[in-house]
Design a protein around this motif. Structure first.
Motif, PDB file in Angstrom:
ATOM      1  N   UNK A   1       0.781  -1.225   0.000  1.00 31.87           N
ATOM      2  CA  UNK A   1       0.000   0.000   0.000  1.00 31.87           C
ATOM      3  C   UNK A   1       0.819   1.284   0.000  1.00 31.87           C
ATOM      4  N   UNK A   2       2.133   1.136   0.006  1.00 39.15           N
ATOM      5  CA  UNK A   2       3.000   2.314  -0.024  1.00 39.15           C
ATOM      6  C   UNK A   2       3.375   2.644  -1.468  1.00 39.15           C
ATOM      7  N   UNK A   3       3.854   3.866  -1.677  1.00 35.20           N
ATOM      8  CA  UNK A   3       4.376   4.237  -2.981  1.00 35.20           C
ATOM      9  C   UNK A   3       5.860   3.883  -3.017  1.00 35.20           C
ATOM     10  N   UNK A   4       6.405   3.652  -4.229  1.00 32.07           N
ATOM     11  CA  UNK A   4       7.855   3.409  -4.310  1.00 32.07           C
ATOM     12  C   UNK A   4       8.665   4.553  -3.689  1.00 32.07           C
ATOM     13  N   UNK A   5       8.204   5.779  -3.886  1.00 34.68           N
ATOM     14  CA  UNK A   5       8.919   6.922  -3.325  1.00 34.68           C
ATOM     15  C   UNK A   5       8.912   6.894  -1.804  1.00 34.68           C
ATOM     16  N   UNK A   6       7.800   6.492  -1.201  1.00 31.72           N
ATOM     17  CA  UNK A   6       7.746   6.383   0.263  1.00 31.72           C
ATOM     18  C   UNK A   6       8.805   5.415   0.767  1.00 31.72           C
ATOM     19  N   UNK A   7       9.059   4.377   0.001  1.00 26.33           N
ATOM     20  CA  UNK A   7      10.025   3.365   0.432  1.00 26.33           C
ATOM     21  C   UNK A   7      11.457   3.885   0.327  1.00 26.33           C
ATOM     22  N   UNK A   8      11.772   4.604  -0.744  1.00 24.45           N
ATOM     23  CA  UNK A   8      13.162   5.030  -0.939  1.00 24.45           C
ATOM     24  C   UNK A   8      13.496   6.375  -0.302  1.00 24.45           C
TER      25      UNK A   8
ATOM     26  N   UNK B   1      19.975   2.262   1.369  1.00 22.78           N
ATOM     27  CA  UNK B   1      20.441   1.696   0.112  1.00 22.78           C
ATOM     28  C   UNK B   1      19.666   0.418  -0.243  1.00 22.78           C
ATOM     29  N   UNK B   2      19.411  -0.415   0.733  1.00 25.24           N
ATOM     30  CA  UNK B   2      18.688  -1.662   0.487  1.00 25.24           C
ATOM     31  C   UNK B   2      17.289  -1.417  -0.057  1.00 25.24           C
ATOM     32  N   UNK B   3      16.623  -0.368   0.429  1.00 24.07           N
ATOM     33  CA  UNK B   3      15.288  -0.040  -0.071  1.00 24.07           C
ATOM     34  C   UNK B   3      15.340   0.414  -1.523  1.00 24.07           C
ATOM     35  N   UNK B   4      16.350   1.207  -1.856  1.00 22.11           N
ATOM     36  CA  UNK B   4      16.515   1.653  -3.246  1.00 22.11           C
ATOM     37  C   UNK B   4      16.764   0.457  -4.155  1.00 22.11           C
ATOM     38  N   UNK B   5      17.599  -0.450  -3.704  1.00 19.17           N
ATOM     39  CA  UNK B   5      17.877  -1.676  -4.464  1.00 19.17           C
ATOM     40  C   UNK B   5      16.600  -2.486  -4.677  1.00 19.17           C
ATOM     41  N   UNK B   6      15.825  -2.681  -3.618  1.00 19.91           N
ATOM     42  CA  UNK B   6      14.606  -3.500  -3.713  1.00 19.91           C
ATOM     43  C   UNK B   6      13.575  -2.868  -4.652  1.00 19.91           C
ATOM     44  N   UNK B   7      13.404  -1.550  -4.588  1.00 22.28           N
ATOM     45  CA  UNK B   7      12.467  -0.882  -5.489  1.00 22.28           C
ATOM     46  C   UNK B   7      12.964  -0.998  -6.928  1.00 22.28           C
ATOM     47  N   UNK B   8      14.249  -0.792  -7.132  1.00 23.93           N
ATOM     48  CA  UNK B   8      14.810  -0.910  -8.488  1.00 23.93           C
ATOM     49  C   UNK B   8      14.600  -2.317  -9.036  1.00 23.93           C
ATOM     50  N   UNK B   9      14.795  -3.309  -8.192  1.00 19.54           N
ATOM     51  CA  UNK B   9      14.623  -4.702  -8.602  1.00 19.54           C
ATOM     52  C   UNK B   9      13.173  -4.959  -9.031  1.00 19.54           C
ATOM     53  N   UNK B  10      12.237  -4.451  -8.269  1.00 19.67           N
ATOM     54  CA  UNK B  10      10.821  -4.688  -8.577  1.00 19.67           C
ATOM     55  C   UNK B  10      10.347  -3.894  -9.793  1.00 19.67           C
ATOM     56  N   UNK B  11      10.847  -2.687  -9.968  1.00 23.41           N
ATOM     57  CA  UNK B  11      10.492  -1.906 -11.157  1.00 23.41           C
ATOM     58  C   UNK B  11      11.083  -2.579 -12.393  1.00 23.41           C
ATOM     59  N   UNK B  12      12.310  -3.054 -12.283  1.00 26.69           N
ATOM     60  CA  UNK B  12      12.936  -3.749 -13.399  1.00 26.69           C
ATOM     61  C   UNK B  12      12.142  -5.003 -13.771  1.00 26.69           C
ATOM     62  N   UNK B  13      11.597  -5.683 -12.777  1.00 25.19           N
ATOM     63  CA  UNK B  13      10.803  -6.892 -13.034  1.00 25.19           C
ATOM     64  C   UNK B  13       9.544  -6.578 -13.838  1.00 25.19           C
ATOM     65  N   UNK B  14       9.013  -5.364 -13.702  1.00 21.04           N
ATOM     66  CA  UNK B  14       7.827  -4.974 -14.472  1.00 21.04           C
ATOM     67  C   UNK B  14       8.074  -5.054 -15.973  1.00 21.04           C
ATOM     68  N   UNK B  15       9.302  -4.781 -16.369  1.00 16.80           N
ATOM     69  CA  UNK B  15       9.625  -4.809 -17.787  1.00 16.80           C
ATOM     70  C   UNK B  15      10.162  -6.163 -18.232  1.00 16.80           C
ATOM     71  N   UNK B  16      10.136  -7.137 -17.322  1.00 16.83           N
ATOM     72  CA  UNK B  16      10.656  -8.452 -17.657  1.00 16.83           C
ATOM     73  C   UNK B  16      12.164  -8.476 -17.579  1.00 16.83           C
ATOM     74  N   UNK B  17      12.710  -7.647 -16.712  1.00 15.19           N
ATOM     75  CA  UNK B  17      14.163  -7.536 -16.596  1.00 15.19           C
ATOM     76  C   UNK B  17      14.804  -8.724 -15.933  1.00 15.19           C
TER      77      UNK B  17
END
Length: 133
Positions: free
Chosen positions: A102-109, A114-130
């Motif tokens: 229920x949070x926004x990616x920005x709320x998390x980072x 650093x770990x939160x930035x990594x986790x958000x990047x990982x999940x956003x990348x997964x959206x594109x099939x990364x």
């Protein structure tokens, strides 16, 4: 000595370009100056100094890596969404999958962990099939 000077000049140019790009991205995501400072791990004084005079930008390896994640998030969003409003707005959108809860990616980072930035990047990348998907 000359090789070292060339490496420093290249790193300085990369830091300057990276800061400007990251600052533009964070601005497009409607980040506050405080959020941007936390995400980039810059003091208020340093952040405003870099904004006023990008030629003064000097960044640590950690800060360069943070910028790399921001650039990767932005690129993944540009691949996933054809609508520029979604590219800019995604980081402010509440997400209800298990990680975001229920949070926004920005709320998390925004706290700058650093770990939160990594986790958000990982999940956003997964959206594109990364690769992290």
């Amino acid at each position: 000595m000359q090789v070292q000077t060339m490496q420093n000049n290249s790193r300085d140019a990369m830091a300057k370009a990276g800061f400007k790009a990251a600052d533009n991205i964070l601005s497009a995501w409607n980040c506050t100056a405080s959020q941007a400072q936390n995400i980039l791990k810059l003091t208020k004084t340093t952040y405003h100094k870099f904004k006023a005079n990008p030629d003064t930008v000097k960044l640590s390896d950690d800060q360069l890596e943070r910028i790399s994640y921001l650039l990767n998030i932005h690129q993944a969003l540009r691949i996933v969404f054809s609508n520029p409003a979604n590219v800019k707005g995604f980081m402010q959108m509440k997400n209800h999958n298990d990680f975001f809860a229920g949070r926004t990616p920005l709320e998390i980072i925004q706290d700058g962990k650093f770990g939160d930035l990594y986790e958000v990047a990982k999940r956003v990348d997964a959206l594109r099939g990364g690769l992290w998907g």
